[in-house]
Design a protein around this motif. Structure first.
Motif, PDB file in Angstrom:
ATOM      1  N   UNK A 251       0.826  -1.205   0.000  1.00  0.00           N
ATOM      2  CA  UNK A 251       0.000   0.000   0.000  1.00  0.00           C
ATOM      3  C   UNK A 251       0.865   1.262   0.000  1.00  0.00           C
ATOM      4  N   UNK A 252       1.943   1.257   0.776  1.00  0.00           N
ATOM      5  CA  UNK A 252       2.841   2.407   0.797  1.00  0.00           C
ATOM      6  C   UNK A 252       3.459   2.655  -0.575  1.00  0.00           C
ATOM      7  N   UNK A 253       3.807   1.577  -1.266  1.00  0.00           N
ATOM      8  CA  UNK A 253       4.372   1.704  -2.616  1.00  0.00           C
ATOM      9  C   UNK A 253       3.362   2.331  -3.566  1.00  0.00           C
ATOM     10  N   UNK A 254       2.099   1.923  -3.459  1.00  0.00           N
ATOM     11  CA  UNK A 254       1.065   2.490  -4.315  1.00  0.00           C
ATOM     12  C   UNK A 254       0.946   3.994  -4.082  1.00  0.00           C
ATOM     13  N   UNK A 255       0.946   4.423  -2.818  1.00  0.00           N
ATOM     14  CA  UNK A 255       0.823   5.849  -2.521  1.00  0.00           C
ATOM     15  C   UNK A 255       2.030   6.632  -3.027  1.00  0.00           C
ATOM     16  N   UNK A 256       3.229   6.034  -2.912  1.00  0.00           N
ATOM     17  CA  UNK A 256       4.432   6.718  -3.418  1.00  0.00           C
ATOM     18  C   UNK A 256       4.366   6.889  -4.932  1.00  0.00           C
ATOM     19  N   UNK A 260       4.263  10.305  -7.467  1.00  0.00           N
ATOM     20  CA  UNK A 260       5.169  10.565  -8.594  1.00  0.00           C
ATOM     21  C   UNK A 260       4.394  10.835  -9.881  1.00  0.00           C
ATOM     22  N   UNK A 261       3.320  10.076 -10.094  1.00  0.00           N
ATOM     23  CA  UNK A 261       2.524  10.290 -11.304  1.00  0.00           C
ATOM     24  C   UNK A 261       1.792  11.622 -11.225  1.00  0.00           C
ATOM     25  N   UNK A 262       1.357  11.995 -10.036  1.00  0.00           N
ATOM     26  CA  UNK A 262       0.733  13.307  -9.859  1.00  0.00           C
ATOM     27  C   UNK A 262       1.724  14.417 -10.199  1.00  0.00           C
ATOM     28  N   UNK A 275       2.165   9.753 -20.122  1.00  0.00           N
ATOM     29  CA  UNK A 275       2.539   9.539 -18.720  1.00  0.00           C
ATOM     30  C   UNK A 275       3.190   8.167 -18.552  1.00  0.00           C
ATOM     31  N   UNK A 276       2.634   7.157 -19.233  1.00  0.00           N
ATOM     32  CA  UNK A 276       3.196   5.807 -19.144  1.00  0.00           C
ATOM     33  C   UNK A 276       4.611   5.769 -19.700  1.00  0.00           C
ATOM     34  N   UNK A 277       4.825   6.423 -20.838  1.00  0.00           N
ATOM     35  CA  UNK A 277       6.156   6.441 -21.447  1.00  0.00           C
ATOM     36  C   UNK A 277       7.145   7.209 -20.572  1.00  0.00           C
ATOM     37  N   UNK A 278       6.690   8.302 -19.954  1.00  0.00           N
ATOM     38  CA  UNK A 278       7.580   9.095 -19.103  1.00  0.00           C
ATOM     39  C   UNK A 278       7.935   8.357 -17.818  1.00  0.00           C
TER      40      UNK A 278
END
Length: 322
Positions: A251-256, A260-262, A275-278
């Motif tokens: 869960x912590x990994x998902x939030x991190x 980053x994506x935000x 976004x996926x490519x970046x």
């Protein structure tokens, strides 16, 4: 073999050279009833491993009383038809598995149309169209894996002797885990894997609507935090003995990653494919369906958190910071 007060688990472990490491499925015996939980891939290695574990523990195929499937992915159903051809026994699966396991033609067509529109809406261009073409070409081969035998539907909370069915959608819409609350054993399918995170793969429901799979996966992880389990039998890799700690790390990994994506969205990258490519670099092309699923899942999560909003421009979704 693990035995506890007349209840036994016989793991069937088949090596895999890639990131999954192994395909794991299990014989579970309690009160004289022998159950097969999942069924590996459709390969000679899985078939021979199954026969070897059966024979090594004094069983024959006729001793099997039932098969229970944690979800409908090919690496969990592989040798079912070979078993059924020899010994016709009940098959149990989540009620949302049945149209997938039966390879129902109407749903298969709906699913291809869903991904065609999804990849267009996410700005995937040629790579999305190529993947849809591959899906169409794979249709005939997929039908060969159809389960023709009757399937008994399972629902959340159902009991199979000492095993409780717990719905854990996310990795797939039909995913369940099986908990033996008395023994503190959990057959986790692909909900938890010790050495890697489980993918929340984008899928449609039966009406063709996109499911928020990452959000569902997180809900499933939170649900399992309430269980008291000492041994978790995973679909891949090693058994898990500190599963609450592992859930917390996942869960912590998902939030991190969501953060980053935000940040990428805040930098001005608005189209999901970009976004996926970046974020994933060369993996965007080599692991396209997994990578785009992950990005879409994180964008769903960020929307739920009221951190981004989306706007469709020329049939493509663009995401912006709120």
């Amino acid at each position: 073999m693990i035995t506890q007060a007349g209840c036994s688990v016989y793991p069937i472990v088949v090596p895999n050279p890639y990131s999954l490491r192994t395909f794991n499925f299990y014989l579970f015996q309690e009160a004289g009833l022998l159950t097969l939980i999942d069924a590996g891939v459709n390969s000679e290695e899985c078939w021979e491993a199954f026969l070897a574990v059966m024979a090594g523990n004094g069983f024959v195929i006729g001793d099997l009383g039932r098969i229970v499937i944690t979800h409908s992915h090919p690496d969990h159903i592989g040798i079912i038809n070979r078993i059924i051809a020899t010994h016709d026994i009940p098959i149990y699966a989540h009620h949302e598995s049945i149209h997938r396991l039966k390879r129902e033609e109407e749903f298969s067509k709906l699913r291809i149309q869903f991904f065609q529109e999804l990849y267009q809406n996410m700005g995937c261009g040629d790579i999305g169209r190529q993947h849809v073409t591959l899906m169409r070409e794979a249709g005939t081969a997929n039908r060969l894996h159809r389960i023709d035998s009757p399937i008994i539907p399972l629902y959340d909370g159902a009991m199979l002797s000492g095993l409780r069915v717990i719905e854990t959608a996310g990795h797939s819409p039909d995913h369940i885990v099986l908990g033996h609350l008395q023994r503190k054993w959990l057959f986790a399918g692909d909900l938890l894997i010790s050495h890697m995170s489980s993918n929340a793969l984008i899928e449609p429901d039966r009406a063709g609507q996109r499911l928020p799979t990452l959000v569902q996966h997180m809900d499933s992880l939170h649900k399992c935090l309430g269980l008291e389990m000492e041994t978790v039998f995973s679909g891949h890799g090693e058994p898990i003995y500190h599963f609450k700690e592992l859930i917390s790390r996942r869960l912590q990994r998902i939030y991190r990653r969501a953060d980053k994506i935000c940040q990428l969205v805040a930098s001005g990258i608005s189209i999901p494919s970009e976004l996926a490519a970046a974020f994933f670099k060369e993996l965007y092309r080599s692991e396209f369906p997994f990578v785009i699923s992950e990005i879409i899942g994180y964008l769903d999560l960020l929307e739920k958190q009221n951190r981004v909003y989306k706007k469709k421009i020329n049939q493509v979704w663009h995401y912006y910071i709120l």
